[in-house]
Scaffold this motif. Structure first.
Motif, mmCIF file in Angstrom:
data_model
loop_
_atom_site.group_PDB
_atom_site.id
_atom_site.type_symbol
_atom_site.label_atom_id
_atom_site.label_comp_id
_atom_site.label_asym_id
_atom_site.label_seq_id
_atom_site.Cartn_x
_atom_site.Cartn_y
_atom_site.Cartn_z
ATOM 1 N N GLU A 1 110.526 27.918 38.867
ATOM 2 C CA GLU A 1 110.546 26.798 39.821
ATOM 3 C C GLU A 1 109.142 26.424 40.288
ATOM 4 O O GLU A 1 108.815 25.247 40.437
ATOM 5 N N LEU A 2 108.310 27.444 40.517
ATOM 6 C CA LEU A 2 106.939 27.169 40.951
ATOM 7 C C LEU A 2 106.177 26.423 39.864
ATOM 8 O O LEU A 2 105.454 25.453 40.137
ATOM 9 N N LYS A 3 106.367 26.841 38.620
ATOM 10 C CA LYS A 3 105.698 26.176 37.489
ATOM 11 C C LYS A 3 106.156 24.709 37.402
ATOM 12 O O LYS A 3 105.344 23.803 37.174
ATOM 13 N N GLN A 4 107.461 24.490 37.624
ATOM 14 C CA GLN A 4 107.976 23.109 37.572
ATOM 15 C C GLN A 4 107.360 22.254 38.681
ATOM 16 O O GLN A 4 106.980 21.110 38.454
ATOM 17 N N LEU A 5 107.273 22.828 39.904
ATOM 18 C CA LEU A 5 106.647 22.110 41.023
ATOM 19 C C LEU A 5 105.222 21.704 40.681
ATOM 20 O O LEU A 5 104.803 20.570 40.926
ATOM 21 N N GLY B 1 103.508 17.872 39.698
ATOM 22 C CA GLY B 1 102.488 17.339 40.607
ATOM 23 C C GLY B 1 102.923 17.329 42.060
ATOM 24 O O GLY B 1 102.294 16.673 42.893
ATOM 25 N N GLU B 2 104.001 18.060 42.382
ATOM 26 C CA GLU B 2 104.508 17.974 43.758
ATOM 27 C C GLU B 2 103.578 18.606 44.794
ATOM 28 O O GLU B 2 103.670 18.292 45.972
ATOM 29 N N LEU B 3 102.725 19.513 44.375
ATOM 30 C CA LEU B 3 101.744 20.076 45.314
ATOM 31 C C LEU B 3 100.406 19.359 45.195
ATOM 32 O O LEU B 3 99.431 19.752 45.826
ATOM 33 N N GLY B 4 100.355 18.303 44.389
ATOM 34 C CA GLY B 4 99.060 17.686 44.096
ATOM 35 C C GLY B 4 98.242 18.654 43.255
ATOM 36 O O GLY B 4 98.788 19.531 42.603
ATOM 37 N N LEU C 1 100.529 29.681 35.265
ATOM 38 C CA LEU C 1 100.841 28.692 36.308
ATOM 39 C C LEU C 1 99.769 27.606 36.380
ATOM 40 O O LEU C 1 100.089 26.425 36.537
ATOM 41 N N LEU C 2 98.506 28.000 36.283
ATOM 42 C CA LEU C 2 97.430 27.019 36.447
ATOM 43 C C LEU C 2 97.028 26.377 35.125
ATOM 44 O O LEU C 2 96.329 25.360 35.108
ATOM 45 N N GLY C 3 97.442 26.969 34.006
ATOM 46 C CA GLY C 3 97.190 26.347 32.705
ATOM 47 C C GLY C 3 95.720 26.302 32.327
ATOM 48 O O GLY C 3 95.267 25.364 31.672
ATOM 49 N N GLU C 4 94.969 27.296 32.744
ATOM 50 C CA GLU C 4 93.559 27.349 32.328
ATOM 51 C C GLU C 4 93.098 28.807 32.319
ATOM 52 O O GLU C 4 93.803 29.698 32.787
ATOM 53 N N GLU C 5 91.906 29.001 31.764
ATOM 54 C CA GLU C 5 91.385 30.357 31.629
ATOM 55 C C GLU C 5 90.707 30.833 32.908
ATOM 56 O O GLU C 5 90.254 30.018 33.726
ATOM 57 N N ILE C 6 90.625 32.136 33.040
ATOM 58 C CA ILE C 6 89.855 32.767 34.120
ATOM 59 C C ILE C 6 88.458 33.017 33.568
ATOM 60 O O ILE C 6 88.313 33.642 32.514
ATOM 61 N N ARG C 7 87.433 32.502 34.253
ATOM 62 C CA ARG C 7 86.087 32.630 33.676
ATOM 63 C C ARG C 7 85.295 33.799 34.255
ATOM 64 O O ARG C 7 84.304 34.231 33.668
ATOM 65 N N VAL D 1 100.783 29.272 46.030
ATOM 66 C CA VAL D 1 99.830 28.301 45.490
ATOM 67 C C VAL D 1 99.586 27.248 46.564
ATOM 68 O O VAL D 1 100.528 26.705 47.149
ATOM 69 N N VAL D 2 98.322 26.999 46.837
ATOM 70 C CA VAL D 2 97.942 25.986 47.824
ATOM 71 C C VAL D 2 97.389 24.784 47.068
ATOM 72 O O VAL D 2 96.443 24.926 46.286
ATOM 73 N N GLY D 3 98.016 23.626 47.291
ATOM 74 C CA GLY D 3 97.569 22.417 46.601
ATOM 75 C C GLY D 3 97.108 21.369 47.593
ATOM 76 O O GLY D 3 97.186 21.565 48.813
ATOM 77 N N GLU D 4 96.660 20.241 47.075
ATOM 78 C CA GLU D 4 96.146 19.184 47.965
ATOM 79 C C GLU D 4 97.249 18.564 48.817
ATOM 80 O O GLU D 4 96.982 18.024 49.879
ATOM 81 N N LEU D 5 98.522 18.698 48.360
ATOM 82 C CA LEU D 5 99.630 18.085 49.109
ATOM 83 C C LEU D 5 100.516 19.102 49.825
ATOM 84 O O LEU D 5 101.551 18.747 50.370
ATOM 85 N N GLY D 6 100.149 20.372 49.782
ATOM 86 C CA GLY D 6 100.984 21.378 50.441
ATOM 87 C C GLY D 6 100.951 22.677 49.659
ATOM 88 O O GLY D 6 100.223 22.797 48.671
#
Ligand SMILES: NC(=O)c1ccc[n+]([C@@H]2O[C@H](COP(=O)([O-])OP(=O)(O)OC[C@H]3O[C@@H](n4cnc5c(N)ncnc54)[C@H](O)[C@@H]3O)[C@@H](O)[C@H]2O)c1
Length: 336
Positions: free
Chosen positions: A136-140, A144-147, A185-191, A242-247
């Motif tokens: 569910e978190l991945k779907q949110l 784009g629901e959290l921005g 969840l974030l779809g990118e690598e850890i650098r 997860v903290v996003g721009e919209l919540g």
């Protein structure tokens, strides 16, 4: 592949025995054909509960057996490389418990050999990808629901650690779950990774650095913090926000029914262990693997691939170095 997927389970300790029980009762379209363990008595004890299963003591022979279509590896991490290479040599799909390997060079060798087969045959058991709340978190996030996601906070607490756990095992076996969850969840690598060493728990074994605190930086500059505390003495508690721009969105609060009893009121029930917390996720993971293999694709589409296992291992290697030096350590990652 025959009607039923005939599976060899290699390593039948806590996790492997649970997978044997799952495959022989709840999973449709599969059966346990072979049980294999470095401790022959343990293999016999587990096989005794599964009428159609026989014991093969040698892992290579178990993989090679003509009546084995696919393999589930649940031996300890250091044994994975040889068993995975045997599966690749015999062209047999394999669900390998995390971690893929406990050393990056070994993971790279496995990855290279899989590429040489021209097929995807390896799926890594990062089961959180199948947990309802993670889904569910991945779907949110994807909707784009959290921005734009900006920051992620993770807590990974266990009641107690197995006796063989040392400070490095906490990274390779426990923190590795948050590494995969972050990448997924974030779809990118850890650098880069920086590890902090909080005041050790006085109740932990001397020399065990527990809790540990990790800070991951992702390629785009997001920050993820993780508290790993495997001797918490309380329950199995895995929480992610997860903290996003919209919540923000939090999963793993374990807030079930509010219970009121003689002991007072109590919110929810904390899971005692990973088998209770993630039982349904393991079921979904194994069912989808069985379905995918029977359809002729070696792996399930949302599963962690060998590359995901390799990338998680590279992050853990950086974390182990940081744990020792206290420094920020860049992650060295070969391209997929
Ligand atoms: N996905 C999860 O949440 C999760 C949870 C627990 C464990 N695991 C993973 O499962 C694997 C096993 O962990 P466990 O907790 O069951 O460990 P365990 O120590 O309980 O069991 C390991 C078993 O493997 C056997 N073994 C040892 N070396 C072997 C070899 N070379 N070949 C075959 N068998 C061998 C041992 O005799 C033992 O029975 C590890 O990779 C671990 O990280 C995953």
């Amino acid at each position: 592949v025959s009607q039923q997927l005939r599976v060899a389970v290699i390593g039948v300790g806590a996790m492997g025995a649970d997978h044997v029980a799952r495959l022989s009762t709840r999973i449709r379209g599969a059966c346990v054909a072979v049980v294999c363990d470095a401790a022959p008595d343990r293999a016999r004890q587990i096989a005794a509960g599964v009428p159609e299963a026989r014991v093969i003591d040698d892992p290579d022979a178990a993989v090679a057996a003509a009546d084995v279509d696919a393999v589930l590896v649940a031996s300890p991490g250091p044994a994975h490389e040889a068993q995975l290479l045997a599966c690749l040599d015999h062209g047999k799909p394999v669900l390998c418990e995390k971690p893929l390997t406990t050393d990056v060079a070994a993971a790279a060798r496995v990855l290279r050999r899989e590429a040489e087969t021209g097929r995807r045959l390896i799926q890594v058991g990062f089961m959180r990808r199948y947990d309802r709340e993670y889904v569910e978190l991945k779907q949110l996030l994807d909707a784009g629901e959290l921005g734009a996601p900006l920051v992620m906070h993770c807590v990974h607490r266990n009641p107690s650690a197995p006796p063989h756990f040392d400070s490095t095992t906490i990274v390779d076996d426990s923190l590795v779950h948050e590494v995969d969850a972050t990448r997924y969840l974030l779809g990118e690598e850890i650098r880069a990774v920086t590890m902090f060493r909080p005041t050790p728990n006085p109740r932990a074994r001397a020399s065990l650095q527990d809790p540990q605190f990790a800070v991951f930086e992702t390629d785009s500059g997001r920050i993820v913090d993780v508290e790993v505390f495997v001797t918490s003495g309380v329950g199995y508690y895995v929480r992610t926000e997860v903290v996003g721009e919209l919540g923000s969105a939090t999963i793993g609060l374990d807030v079930g029914p509010v219970r009121v009893g003689a002991a007072g009121s109590q919110f929810g029930v904390l899971s005692p262990d990973y088998l209770a917390r993630f039982g349904p996720a393991y079921d979904t993971e194994v069912q989808r693997w069985v379905d995918a293999v029977r359809r002729g694709s070696g792996v399930d589409e949302i599963a962690a691939t060998a590359y995901d296992g390799y990338a998680a291992g590279a992050v853990c290697a950086a974390a182990v170095t940081s744990l020792r030096t206290g420094l920020r350590v860049p992650v060295a990652l070969a391209a997929p």
